[in-house]
Design a protein around this motif. Structure first.
Motif, PDB file in Angstrom:
ATOM      1  N   THR A   8       0.824  -1.202   0.000  1.00 64.87           N
ATOM      2  CA  THR A   8       0.000   0.000   0.000  1.00 64.87           C
ATOM      3  C   THR A   8       0.857   1.251   0.000  1.00 64.87           C
ATOM      4  OG1 THR A   8      -1.690  -1.171   1.264  1.00 64.87           O
ATOM      5  CG2 THR A   8      -1.856   1.225   1.182  1.00 64.87           C
ATOM      6  N   LEU A   9       0.556   2.147  -0.916  1.00 69.04           N
ATOM      7  CA  LEU A   9       1.185   3.465  -0.959  1.00 69.04           C
ATOM      8  C   LEU A   9       0.142   4.508  -0.588  1.00 69.04           C
ATOM      9  CD1 LEU A   9       3.010   2.954  -4.360  1.00 69.04           C
ATOM     10  CD2 LEU A   9       4.166   3.234  -2.166  1.00 69.04           C
ATOM     11  N   GLY A  10       0.590   5.552   0.138  1.00 68.48           N
ATOM     12  CA  GLY A  10      -0.317   6.663   0.374  1.00 68.48           C
ATOM     13  C   GLY A  10      -0.940   6.702   1.747  1.00 68.48           C
ATOM     14  N   CYS A  11      -2.195   7.121   1.797  1.00 68.22           N
ATOM     15  CA  CYS A  11      -2.861   7.519   3.031  1.00 68.22           C
ATOM     16  C   CYS A  11      -3.434   6.339   3.799  1.00 68.22           C
ATOM     17  CB  CYS A  11      -3.976   8.511   2.708  1.00 68.22           C
ATOM     18  SG  CYS A  11      -5.238   7.798   1.634  1.00 68.22           S
ATOM     19  N   LYS A  12      -3.920   6.629   5.013  1.00 65.82           N
ATOM     20  CA  LYS A  12      -4.528   5.606   5.861  1.00 65.82           C
ATOM     21  C   LYS A  12      -5.811   5.071   5.243  1.00 65.82           C
ATOM     22  CE  LYS A  12      -1.272   6.225   8.827  1.00 65.82           C
ATOM     23  NZ  LYS A  12      -0.143   5.277   8.860  1.00 65.82           N
ATOM     24  N   LEU A  13      -6.461   5.877   4.434  1.00 66.18           N
ATOM     25  CA  LEU A  13      -7.646   5.401   3.723  1.00 66.18           C
ATOM     26  C   LEU A  13      -7.278   4.238   2.815  1.00 66.18           C
ATOM     27  CD1 LEU A  13     -10.612   5.719   2.953  1.00 66.18           C
ATOM     28  CD2 LEU A  13      -9.945   7.523   1.368  1.00 66.18           C
ATOM     29  N   ASN A  14      -6.161   4.363   2.109  1.00 67.63           N
ATOM     30  CA  ASN A  14      -5.696   3.263   1.265  1.00 67.63           C
ATOM     31  C   ASN A  14      -5.418   2.013   2.083  1.00 67.63           C
ATOM     32  OD1 ASN A  14      -5.894   4.662  -1.115  1.00 67.63           O
ATOM     33  ND2 ASN A  14      -3.713   4.657  -1.586  1.00 67.63           N
ATOM     34  N   PRO A  39       4.869 -14.704  -3.426  1.00 64.77           N
ATOM     35  CA  PRO A  39       3.438 -14.866  -3.722  1.00 64.77           C
ATOM     36  C   PRO A  39       3.188 -15.122  -5.207  1.00 64.77           C
ATOM     37  CG  PRO A  39       3.974 -12.561  -3.411  1.00 64.77           C
ATOM     38  CD  PRO A  39       5.213 -13.321  -3.072  1.00 64.77           C
ATOM     39  N   ASP A  40       2.011 -15.671  -5.489  1.00 65.84           N
ATOM     40  CA  ASP A  40       1.583 -15.870  -6.875  1.00 65.84           C
ATOM     41  C   ASP A  40       0.952 -14.593  -7.440  1.00 65.84           C
ATOM     42  OD1 ASP A  40       2.028 -18.860  -6.922  1.00 65.84           O
ATOM     43  OD2 ASP A  40       0.533 -18.731  -5.309  1.00 65.84           O
ATOM     44  N   ILE A  41       0.433 -13.756  -6.543  1.00 63.51           N
ATOM     45  CA  ILE A  41      -0.286 -12.541  -6.946  1.00 63.51           C
ATOM     46  C   ILE A  41       0.220 -11.367  -6.115  1.00 63.51           C
ATOM     47  CG2 ILE A  41      -2.565 -11.456  -7.193  1.00 63.51           C
ATOM     48  CD1 ILE A  41      -3.678 -14.426  -6.907  1.00 63.51           C
ATOM     49  N   PHE A  42       0.472 -10.259  -6.784  1.00 65.54           N
ATOM     50  CA  PHE A  42       0.842  -9.019  -6.110  1.00 65.54           C
ATOM     51  C   PHE A  42      -0.243  -7.976  -6.371  1.00 65.54           C
ATOM     52  CE2 PHE A  42       4.811 -11.153  -7.150  1.00 65.54           C
ATOM     53  CZ  PHE A  42       5.600 -10.987  -6.009  1.00 65.54           C
ATOM     54  N   ILE A  43      -0.803  -7.406  -5.311  1.00 61.42           N
ATOM     55  CA  ILE A  43      -1.781  -6.327  -5.450  1.00 61.42           C
ATOM     56  C   ILE A  43      -1.135  -5.057  -4.890  1.00 61.42           C
ATOM     57  CG2 ILE A  43      -4.099  -5.502  -4.947  1.00 61.42           C
ATOM     58  CD1 ILE A  43      -4.054  -8.109  -6.537  1.00 61.42           C
ATOM     59  N   ILE A  44      -0.981  -4.036  -5.727  1.00 63.02           N
ATOM     60  CA  ILE A  44      -0.338  -2.793  -5.314  1.00 63.02           C
ATOM     61  C   ILE A  44      -1.373  -1.680  -5.337  1.00 63.02           C
ATOM     62  CG2 ILE A  44       1.529  -1.162  -5.774  1.00 63.02           C
ATOM     63  CD1 ILE A  44       2.958  -3.460  -7.287  1.00 63.02           C
ATOM     64  N   ASN A  45      -1.668  -1.144  -4.152  1.00 60.37           N
ATOM     65  CA  ASN A  45      -2.656  -0.075  -4.001  1.00 60.37           C
ATOM     66  C   ASN A  45      -1.917   1.258  -4.010  1.00 60.37           C
ATOM     67  OD1 ASN A  45      -4.961   1.383  -3.553  1.00 60.37           O
ATOM     68  ND2 ASN A  45      -5.442   0.479  -1.566  1.00 60.37           N
ATOM     69  N   THR A  46      -2.218   2.098  -4.965  1.00 62.88           N
ATOM     70  CA  THR A  46      -1.393   3.271  -5.241  1.00 62.88           C
ATOM     71  C   THR A  46      -2.017   4.589  -4.804  1.00 62.88           C
ATOM     72  OG1 THR A  46      -2.352   3.496  -7.443  1.00 62.88           O
ATOM     73  CG2 THR A  46      -0.356   2.147  -7.242  1.00 62.88           C
ATOM     74  N   CYS A  47      -1.129   5.556  -4.670  1.00 58.30           N
ATOM     75  CA  CYS A  47      -1.484   6.947  -4.395  1.00 58.30           C
ATOM     76  C   CYS A  47      -1.004   7.777  -5.580  1.00 58.30           C
ATOM     77  CB  CYS A  47      -0.780   7.390  -3.110  1.00 58.30           C
ATOM     78  SG  CYS A  47      -0.848   9.154  -2.776  1.00 58.30           S
ATOM     79  N   SER A  48      -1.567   8.951  -5.760  1.00 58.55           N
ATOM     80  CA  SER A  48      -1.063   9.824  -6.812  1.00 58.55           C
ATOM     81  C   SER A  48      -1.126  11.280  -6.385  1.00 58.55           C
ATOM     82  CB  SER A  48      -1.856   9.629  -8.109  1.00 58.55           C
ATOM     83  OG  SER A  48      -1.181  10.233  -9.194  1.00 58.55           O
ATOM     84  N   THR A  50       1.357  12.994  -5.186  1.00 57.39           N
ATOM     85  CA  THR A  50       2.569  13.646  -5.690  1.00 57.39           C
ATOM     86  C   THR A  50       3.206  12.791  -6.768  1.00 57.39           C
ATOM     87  OG1 THR A  50       4.067  12.582  -4.124  1.00 57.39           O
ATOM     88  CG2 THR A  50       2.997  14.611  -3.402  1.00 57.39           C
ATOM     89  N   GLU A  51       4.085  13.404  -7.536  1.00 57.66           N
ATOM     90  CA  GLU A  51       4.806  12.679  -8.574  1.00 57.66           C
ATOM     91  C   GLU A  51       5.642  11.570  -7.971  1.00 57.66           C
ATOM     92  OE1 GLU A  51       7.891  13.629 -12.284  1.00 57.66           O
ATOM     93  OE2 GLU A  51       7.292  15.196 -10.894  1.00 57.66           O
ATOM     94  N   ASN A  52       6.169  11.796  -6.769  1.00 61.21           N
ATOM     95  CA  ASN A  52       7.006  10.805  -6.111  1.00 61.21           C
ATOM     96  C   ASN A  52       6.234   9.513  -5.859  1.00 61.21           C
ATOM     97  OD1 ASN A  52       9.513  10.051  -4.901  1.00 61.21           O
ATOM     98  ND2 ASN A  52       8.585  10.332  -2.896  1.00 61.21           N
ATOM     99  N   ALA A  53       4.922   9.616  -5.568  1.00 65.19           N
ATOM    100  CA  ALA A  53       4.109   8.424  -5.339  1.00 65.19           C
ATOM    101  C   ALA A  53       4.034   7.570  -6.596  1.00 65.19           C
ATOM    102  CB  ALA A  53       2.710   8.835  -4.891  1.00 65.19           C
ATOM    103  N   ASP A  54       3.976   8.210  -7.757  1.00 69.15           N
ATOM    104  CA  ASP A  54       3.964   7.470  -9.018  1.00 69.15           C
ATOM    105  C   ASP A  54       5.269   6.696  -9.206  1.00 69.15           C
ATOM    106  OD1 ASP A  54       1.667   8.900  -9.195  1.00 69.15           O
ATOM    107  OD2 ASP A  54       2.235  10.076 -10.949  1.00 69.15           O
ATOM    108  N   LYS A  55       6.375   7.339  -8.881  1.00 64.32           N
ATOM    109  CA  LYS A  55       7.679   6.689  -9.020  1.00 64.32           C
ATOM    110  C   LYS A  55       7.798   5.503  -8.081  1.00 64.32           C
ATOM    111  CE  LYS A  55      10.078  10.912 -10.471  1.00 64.32           C
ATOM    112  NZ  LYS A  55      11.078  11.946 -10.079  1.00 64.32           N
ATOM    113  N   LYS A  56       7.220   5.645  -6.869  1.00 66.40           N
ATOM    114  CA  LYS A  56       7.263   4.540  -5.912  1.00 66.40           C
ATOM    115  C   LYS A  56       6.518   3.328  -6.443  1.00 66.40           C
ATOM    116  CE  LYS A  56       7.715   7.252  -1.648  1.00 66.40           C
ATOM    117  NZ  LYS A  56       7.053   7.662  -0.385  1.00 66.40           N
TER     118      LYS A  56
END
Length: 443
Positions: A8-14, A39-48, A50-56
């Motif tokens: 998980t990237l970003g806020c507590k809501l995420n 793992p067989d599956i990776f789920i990545i929950n993203t923030c946007s 800032t631009e830095n969050a995209d790079k992460k």
């Protein structure tokens, strides 16, 4: 049984949403594992935000591909809603799901089989227009047995000039009070002692299908009656939505703690107007003064943005001096970054990156001074501390009700327990050392 891992990237809501989606997977027979456990599956929950969050996000995808080159990688969250085509081109990504699809990803993606792809082929995109993100999904985290982040509201109707959240999460919408109370009871049964209420704009709670049927104050009063939860904490609330009746209720409540996080963004009313905020700085002063009048030891956190287009040196100094004189406890400092499809990128002149960095550094230093001053003002007073399973060098940590971070000698019996303590001193790590009240009374 396929193994699934989450990041998980970003806020507590995420975090609350990731945890809920994780339980959905487990209920369907998947095994939840850590990210590095092949793992067989990776789920990545993203923030946007800032631009830095995209790079992460791109960095996490690369790491997932390294851990298991055959693993299925799905991207959800704000970045996935805003820039699905951009994400689909990232090597290693198999699927991108938008705001209206993320809670249905198990049904949409089925058995999560990674299909061979030619270099020019892109990941599959499941992304509706944000106007279709109208459903509300109750979410809460259970990763930490001490506290839980409980989502009570989603989306936002505020057109702040710098913000992409309305584009990423849609219109403001809420759970019902009854559903939130039911979730709080479920959380209490798990042994959690503290619930943090979270959302995009929680003060706007009560909108359902665009019609206000309940209020955030109604929710606060209902949650105050929930048995089994010792503390409720309000994560962040807009100053124009933090009413006197909410402040007065919290000041008398045995469960809602004396801690508010109130976004300011700028101490210049001119810059606030450029940001399209819904208040002037005079209102902010009124809110802080009201809180401190009723709760002198209340902790007040502040969000502030530096380097917004059009912010002059004089207006930044106006913000700095405003914050310096305000009776607040700490700052969350954000450096403005350009986001597509926002009004702010049309405002001139833009602030050079090096000046943004300088202003950010000044406010971070001010935040440290504010926090230390607040902590030192609490020394000698008695509070309750909820101790966490956070052990370092024979010491354990916890938070007082008014959000002072404390350190005490490790005692396993104290984990997830609330104990009365006396705050004794602030150390070099900005932690407050404590004595147990029983030791003071009996020795």
């Amino acid at each position: 049984m396929k193994k699934v891992a989450f990041y998980t990237l970003g806020c507590k809501l995420n975090y609350s949403e990731t945890s809920t989606i994780g339980r959905m997977f487990e209920s369907r027979g998947f095994q939840k594992v850590e990210f590095n456990e092949n793992p067989d599956i990776f789920i990545i929950n993203t923030c946007s935000v800032t631009e830095n969050a995209d790079k992460k996000c791109k960095k996490i995808v690369k790491e997932a591909s390294r851990i298991n080159p055959d693993g299925f990688v799905a991207i959800i969250g704000c970045y996935a809603q805003l820039k699905p085509k951009e994400i689909a081109e990232i090597e290693g990504v198999d699927a991108v799901l938008g705001a209206a699809e993320k809670f249905r990803l198990v049904d949409i993606l089925g058995d999560f089989v990674k299909e061979p792809r030619k270099i020019e082929e892109k990941a599959k995109i499941f992304n509706s227009n944000i106007e279709e993100a109208v459903d509300y999904h109750t979410s809460y985290s259970l990763n930490d047995r001490t506290r839980t982040f409980l989502k009570v509201q989603d989306g936002c109707d505020y057109p702040c000039s710098y913000c992409t959240i309305p584009l990423a999460r849609g219109k403001s919408r809420s759970d019902t009070i009854q559903n939130v109370v039911n979730a709080a009871h479920e959380i209490a049964e798990s042994g959690v002692k503290e619930i943090v209420l979270t959302g995009v704009n929680i003060g706007d709670f009560g909108l359902q299908n665009g019609i206000r049927v309940e209020t955030f104050f109604d929710l606060v009063k209902a949650l105050d009656e929930v048995k089994g939860i010792e503390r409720f904490r309000i994560s962040s609330i807009e100053p124009n939505l933090l009413t006197d009746e909410i402040i007065e209720f919290v000041s008398k409540s045995k469960k809602f703690v004396p801690h508010f996080h109130i976004p300011l963004q700028s101490g210049s009313s001119k810059v606030l107007a450029l940001m399209k905020r819904r208040y002037k700085r005079e209102l902010y002063v009124e809110r802080v003064n009201k809180i401190k009048e009723l709760m002198p030891d209340c902790c007040i956190g502040v969000d502030v943005i530096v380097g917004h287009p059009g912010e002059t040196e004089e207006e930044f100094l106006e913000t700095y001096n405003f914050l310096n004189e305000l009776n607040i406890s700490y700052l969350h400092v954000f450096t403005y970054s350009e986001r597509p499809n926002t009004h702010a990128i049309t405002i001139k002149p833009s602030v050079p990156q090096n000046i943004r960095a300088e202003r950010s550094k000044m406010l971070h230093i001010l935040s440290d001074k504010k926090r230390r001053f607040f902590y030192e003002s609490q020394v000698g007073k008695q509070f309750s501390v909820l101790f966490e399973e956070d052990i370092e060098d024979g010491k354990m940590h916890g938070w007082t009700e008014n959000y002072v971070r404390v350190m005490a000698k490790y005692d396993p019996i104290l984990i997830n327990e609330t104990k009365k303590v006396c705050l004794t001193s602030v150390n070099d790590k900005m932690l407050v050392e404590v004595d147990e009240i029983e030791e003071i009374v009996y020795h």
